[in-house]
Design a protein around this motif. Structure first.
Motif: not given
Length: 561
Positions: A474, A476, A533
């Motif tokens: 990812t 993030r 998320h």
């Protein structure tokens, strides 16, 4: 950490490996609420209050919002929460669930008197409001231009009889001026200190114990100390785990062992792994202090403190060895401690098994995948290496190179110590573009990898090690990459890509792939991806997860059958 300087194309941003061949499919029940717009899309945390849930999130402008959901994860209500009292704005430090209540701990930096104050207020999850009054808990010296910011940390005991508040003071910034051909600039490195303050609160939120500027002091210790873990027992006894760092001048003999290193100045400081040790300090309610120190002959990449409500206390260590100036993980250790005297009852220590290394060590994996021709070339290259280079290769081949800290440690339902490690590293991709004018622009993208797991369980007569292969990428940084629940005879592990259930001796796994097993649910209310998320597991085995597209949010609840 793996760094690549050349540009590559990742056709899958979120890469997930197929389920392990030795695992059966885990049966789960998933419910999703309706899509709604969350005013602050940055979800900080989710909490469970009976049959309902509530979340707290923050906007890009720094505003906090709370939202309430029903048992099916449908949005019911939401409000903006303001932490300003009498014209003064306070900053949210931590949310703590204690004795059935939710407490918001807030800090206020009073520049007039140079102090940082800590307050708390009770949050009502039904009305989504906080009580109008604040209760002061602690204070300490605030931040100045020449110091770091002080900070607080709050830790409840297992039975929620006590609440430990730790205050870490501001430390001086070591500023050094450097002259280069590009000009003069200043580097700032904060110094580490052993000093801290602590407050112990009872169930009525009254202070029953307080110590100011407490210092961890040992024989031949330095003033450099890294705090690692904190616990408070049911009787109010405090346990502080940290690492005493012996900072010394850079030695030429160490420099010679590190090949291709640039010459360093004589006053360059470095952490001497061989003279640094982890220290556990016990502070009783009466003020009596006991200490336990690890053996300086053994190096550790990381260490954690574990405790349960049955009076068991132990230290979980990740054993390391120095390879090319870097400490790499090569084994695990558990120290069983007497919770009263802090003496070691027993110590289990073991290097990583061949089964684990064949799955998680990149060097072994690459070597096993070589063709016969490639193996012959590799053999010829090895013969040209020096003895020191071959020894370094041998050390790297028996290390978990991408494991640097402990992802989880604790006791299972039977009181057996359990340790979980996860591979984590960063890949930096540089992309250079040239426009029509011939001007080149280079951008850097950071990819965060969450790789294989290593599961370790310490039995009385053996140390069980099991690998679990997975891969997840990812852009993030995951706030909570891994959650673990111990329920009945099972251990449930929630990662970014899998839900894993194991029992007993970890002989087999039952898994649920959050991407592959959800392909039939990818097109749900306008959401075409399966990436969550945010995800969190609660003690009762309930898992909640959120999918987001800007402010549009969809909450799901996953129950394991």
């Amino acid at each position: 950490m793996k760094i690549y300087s050349l540009s590559i194309f990742l056709f899958l941003l979120f890469l997930v490996s197929p389920d392990n061949a030795n695992g059966q499919k885990l049966k789960v029940k998933e419910k999703s609420g309706k899509v709604f717009k969350l005013k602050a899309p940055n979800i900080l945390d989710m909490y469970q209050d009976g049959n309902q849930f509530w979340s707290i999130s923050r906007s890009s402008g720094g505003e906090y919002f709370v939202a309430r959901y029903d048992k099916n994860m449908n949005y019911e209500d939401g409000k903006k929460v303001r932490f300003d009292y009498h014209g003064k704005y306070l900053e949210l430090t931590q949310v703590v669930q204690f004795k059935g209540e939710f407490y918001f701990f807030l800090t206020f930096n009073n520049q007039a008197d140079g102090k940082l104050y800590l307050f708390f207020t009770v949050f009502d999850s039904d009305g989504l409001v906080t009580e109008p009054e604040l209760v002061k808990v602690a204070e300490m010296k605030g931040q100045t231009k020449k110091t770091t910011a002080p900070r607080y940390r709050i830790v409840p005991s297992e039975d929620e009889q006590h609440l430990l508040v730790l205050g870490f003071p501001a430390v001086n910034l070591n500023a050094k001026w450097k002259w280069t051909i590009f000009g003069v600039y200043r580097t700032i490195n904060p110094s580490k200190t052993t000093s801290f303050s602590m407050w112990v609160l009872d169930r009525q939120m009254k202070i029953v114990n307080y110590q100011k500027n407490h210092k961890i002091q040992t024989e031949e210790s330095s003033d450099k100390f890294e705090f690692r873990d904190f616990k408070i027992a049911d009787d109010g006894t405090i346990y502080i785990l940290g690492k005493n760092l012996r900072i010394q001048d850079y030695k030429e003999d160490i420099q010679d062992k590190v090949k291709n290193k640039k010459k360093r100045s004589a006053d360059k400081d470095w952490a001497d792994y061989h003279s640094s040790a982890f220290i556990l300090e016990q502070i009783s309610p009466s003020g009596e202090i006991l200490q336990f120190s690890t053996d300086q002959e053994i190096l550790y990449s990381d260490m954690s403190l574990i405790m349960n409500d049955k009076g068991k206390l132990g230290l979980m260590g990740l054993i390391g060895e120095v390879a090319g100036g870097r400490l790499v993980a090569t084994g695990v250790e558990y120290t069983d401690l007497n919770i009263e005297s802090l003496e070691a009852n027993d110590i289990w220590s073991e290097l990583f098994s061949e089964e684990v290394l064949d799955k998680v060590n990149d060097i072994r994996v690459a070597k096993n995948n070589l063709s016969n021709k490639g193996k012959r070339k590799a053999s010829r290259r090895d013969k040209r290496k020096t003895r020191e280079e071959r020894e370094l290769d041998e050390l790297r081949a028996r290390a978990a190179l991408n494991v640097s800290d402990i992802a989880f440690s604790g006791y299972d339902a039977e009181g057996k110590p359990v340790l979980i490690l996860e591979e984590r590293w960063i890949e930096v991709v540089a992309t250079t573009r040239t426009d029509s004018r011939g001007v080149s622009t280079t951008t850097y993208t950071y990819y965060y990898h969450y790789g294989d797991l290593i599961l370790v369980k310490f039995e009385e007569d053996e140390v069980i090690q099991k690998p679990f292969n997975k891969s997840y990428v990812t852009t993030r940084i995951l706030k909570s990459p891994l959650n673990v629940i111990t329920k009945d005879e099972y251990i449930y592990i929630l990662t970014a890509s899998h839900i894993i259930r194991t029992e007993g001796f970890m002989d087999d796994f039952a898994t649920y792939n959050l991407n592959e097993d959800r392909k039939g649910k990818t097109k749900l209310d306008g959401f075409f991806g399966t990436y969550f998320h945010f995800r969190k597991a609660f003690k009762d085995g309930t898992i909640v997860a959120a999918k987001q597209r800007r402010k549009k949010t969809l909450w799901s609840k996953i129950e394991i059958n």
